[in-house]
Design a protein around this motif. Structure first.
Motif, PDB file in Angstrom:
ATOM      1  N   ALA A  16     -56.137  22.462 -93.487  1.00  0.00           N
ATOM      2  CA  ALA A  16     -56.540  23.171 -92.270  1.00  0.00           C
ATOM      3  C   ALA A  16     -55.377  23.870 -91.574  1.00  0.00           C
ATOM      4  O   ALA A  16     -55.562  24.923 -90.971  1.00  0.00           O
ATOM      5  N   LYS A  17     -54.170  23.329 -91.675  1.00  0.00           N
ATOM      6  CA  LYS A  17     -53.052  23.989 -90.988  1.00  0.00           C
ATOM      7  C   LYS A  17     -52.622  25.273 -91.687  1.00  0.00           C
ATOM      8  O   LYS A  17     -51.828  26.032 -91.153  1.00  0.00           O
ATOM      9  N   ASP A  21     -57.520  30.279 -87.702  1.00  0.00           N
ATOM     10  CA  ASP A  21     -58.456  29.851 -86.651  1.00  0.00           C
ATOM     11  C   ASP A  21     -58.949  28.416 -86.785  1.00  0.00           C
ATOM     12  O   ASP A  21     -60.111  28.124 -86.496  1.00  0.00           O
ATOM     13  N   THR A  22     -58.082  27.520 -87.220  1.00  0.00           N
ATOM     14  CA  THR A  22     -58.414  26.102 -87.212  1.00  0.00           C
ATOM     15  C   THR A  22     -57.644  25.440 -86.080  1.00  0.00           C
ATOM     16  O   THR A  22     -56.642  25.977 -85.589  1.00  0.00           O
ATOM     17  N   GLN A  24     -55.713  22.965 -86.264  1.00  0.00           N
ATOM     18  CA  GLN A  24     -54.371  22.620 -86.722  1.00  0.00           C
ATOM     19  C   GLN A  24     -53.434  23.829 -86.716  1.00  0.00           C
ATOM     20  O   GLN A  24     -52.278  23.719 -86.290  1.00  0.00           O
ATOM     21  N   GLU A  41     -60.120  30.091 -97.337  1.00  0.00           N
ATOM     22  CA  GLU A  41     -60.077  28.912 -98.210  1.00  0.00           C
ATOM     23  C   GLU A  41     -60.224  29.274 -99.684  1.00  0.00           C
ATOM     24  O   GLU A  41     -59.608  28.651-100.550  1.00  0.00           O
TER      25      GLU A  41
END
Length: 112
Positions: A16-17, A21-22, A24, A41
């Motif tokens: 996620a990092k 736009d997450t 993290q 992803e």
């Protein structure tokens, strides 16, 4: 020899990092750090597979074996806290002592 010739497992804790736009990746920016992000992803997974199949070993740095590969098209971007961005063309797979890996988009291979 190119590629990774040992059994490794994706460590989803770090994914996620490296996605836009997450929570993290946004946390890195709020803390005044830049974030190295894949376009999405699907790109992250494609880059990881390409490195596993044909990446070059670049050494051991900061606790990880590292393998990398240069791509002809941008695989992601680096965003700074001020909002400026630069495209990233280099992908790296970091493998820890437990054979868990995660991909990272970068400007160049890691150095110690």
């Amino acid at each position: 020899m190119s590629g990774i010739d040992r059994k490794i497992f994706l460590d989803r804790r770090h994914i996620a990092k490296h996605l836009p736009d997450t929570a993290q990746s946004n946390r890195l920016l709020r803390r005044g750090r830049s974030a190295h992000l894949f376009n999405d992803e699907a790109t992250l997974l494609r880059v990881a597979q390409a490195i596993i199949e044909s990446g070059s070993y670049t050494g051991f740095a900061r606790g990880y074996d590292r393998y990398g590969l240069l791509f002809s098209d941008a695989i992601g971007f680096r965003i700074d806290p001020d909002g400026s961005t630069i495209p990233l063309f280099y992908g790296e797979v970091k493998i820890d002592a437990d054979d868990q890996y995660h991909p990272v988009p970068r400007t160049r291979p890691s150095e110690e």
